[in-house]
Scaffold this motif. Structure first.
Motif, PDB file in Angstrom:
ATOM      1  N   PHE A  60       0.835  -1.193   0.000  1.00 35.54           N
ATOM      2  CA  PHE A  60       0.000   0.000   0.000  1.00 35.54           C
ATOM      3  C   PHE A  60       0.876   1.252   0.000  1.00 35.54           C
ATOM      4  CE2 PHE A  60      -3.424  -2.746   1.326  1.00 35.54           C
ATOM      5  CZ  PHE A  60      -4.567  -2.099   0.901  1.00 35.54           C
TER       6      PHE A  60
ATOM      7  N   GLN B 250      -7.437   1.318  -0.676  1.00 29.53           N
ATOM      8  CA  GLN B 250      -7.780   0.115  -1.443  1.00 29.53           C
ATOM      9  C   GLN B 250      -6.790  -0.099  -2.581  1.00 29.53           C
ATOM     10  OE1 GLN B 250     -11.836  -0.167  -2.762  1.00 29.53           O
ATOM     11  NE2 GLN B 250     -12.644   0.748  -0.906  1.00 29.53           N
TER      12      GLN B 250
ATOM     13  N   SER C 189      -5.621 -12.080   2.867  1.00 29.17           N
ATOM     14  CA  SER C 189      -4.407 -11.296   3.053  1.00 29.17           C
ATOM     15  C   SER C 189      -3.615 -11.851   4.230  1.00 29.17           C
ATOM     16  CB  SER C 189      -4.780  -9.833   3.341  1.00 29.17           C
ATOM     17  OG  SER C 189      -3.645  -9.118   3.778  1.00 29.17           O
TER      18      SER C 189
ATOM     19  N   CYS D 209      -5.928  -5.881   6.742  1.00 31.30           N
ATOM     20  CA  CYS D 209      -6.404  -5.884   5.360  1.00 31.30           C
ATOM     21  C   CYS D 209      -7.298  -7.097   5.116  1.00 31.30           C
ATOM     22  CB  CYS D 209      -5.230  -5.960   4.385  1.00 31.30           C
ATOM     23  SG  CYS D 209      -4.055  -4.610   4.523  1.00 31.30           S
TER      24      CYS D 209
ATOM     25  N   LEU E  52      -8.122  -5.389  -2.370  1.00 35.99           N
ATOM     26  CA  LEU E  52      -7.567  -5.458  -1.021  1.00 35.99           C
ATOM     27  C   LEU E  52      -7.936  -4.164  -0.312  1.00 35.99           C
ATOM     28  CD1 LEU E  52      -5.901  -7.320   0.760  1.00 35.99           C
ATOM     29  CD2 LEU E  52      -3.881  -6.054   0.046  1.00 35.99           C
TER      30      LEU E  52
ATOM     31  N   ARG F 242      -7.918  -1.845   3.160  1.00 35.31           N
ATOM     32  CA  ARG F 242      -7.201  -1.543   4.394  1.00 35.31           C
ATOM     33  C   ARG F 242      -8.221  -1.088   5.432  1.00 35.31           C
ATOM     34  NH1 ARG F 242      -2.351   2.753   3.641  1.00 35.31           N
ATOM     35  NH2 ARG F 242      -1.476   2.681   5.728  1.00 35.31           N
ATOM     36  N   THR F 243      -8.231  -1.693   6.605  1.00 36.97           N
ATOM     37  CA  THR F 243      -9.249  -1.373   7.607  1.00 36.97           C
ATOM     38  C   THR F 243      -8.864  -0.232   8.533  1.00 36.97           C
ATOM     39  OG1 THR F 243      -8.392  -3.039   9.138  1.00 36.97           O
ATOM     40  CG2 THR F 243     -10.137  -3.717   7.609  1.00 36.97           C
TER      41      THR F 243
END
Length: 106
Positions: free
Chosen positions: A37, A43, A65, A70, A86, A88-89
């Protein structure tokens, strides 16, 4: 003519995918796809290209992941590739790692 009962799995020179009857020849493919990232991006889309195409887009694929912040979603599929999103939280260090995936179908 060889009957199904005449050849056991242990005598084969390849690893078959064993499934229920009536599904025809089933193909299984799997792999790892690296990701990284950029700063503040939430994302990514990762293109997975199969070594051999499936007959159509009606195969099953799952992806995960290796980073706890993620998660992966299947965005689209064709016979020859799939796009895994993917997400990312949380915003912290810039996650990097690999998507682990497996696909199975005709």
């Amino acid at each position: 003519m060889i009957k199904e009962q005449d050849v056991g799995l242990s005598t084969l020179t390849f690893n078959p995918v064993v499934t229920t009857t009536g599904r025809g020849v089933v193909k299984q493919q799997f792999g790892l796809s690296p990701y990284e990232f950029p700063a503040l991006r939430e994302q990514l889309d990762i293109l997975i290209t199969f070594e051999e195409p499936f007959e159509n887009e009606f195969y099953a694929i799952t992806a995960t992941s290796d980073h706890p912040a993620c998660y992966a979603v299947i965005r689209s599929k064709t016979a020859s590739n799939a796009v895994v999103g993917l997400i990312r939280t949380r915003l912290s260090d810039d996650p990097h790692g690999s998507i682990n995936w497996i696909a199975i179908g005709n």
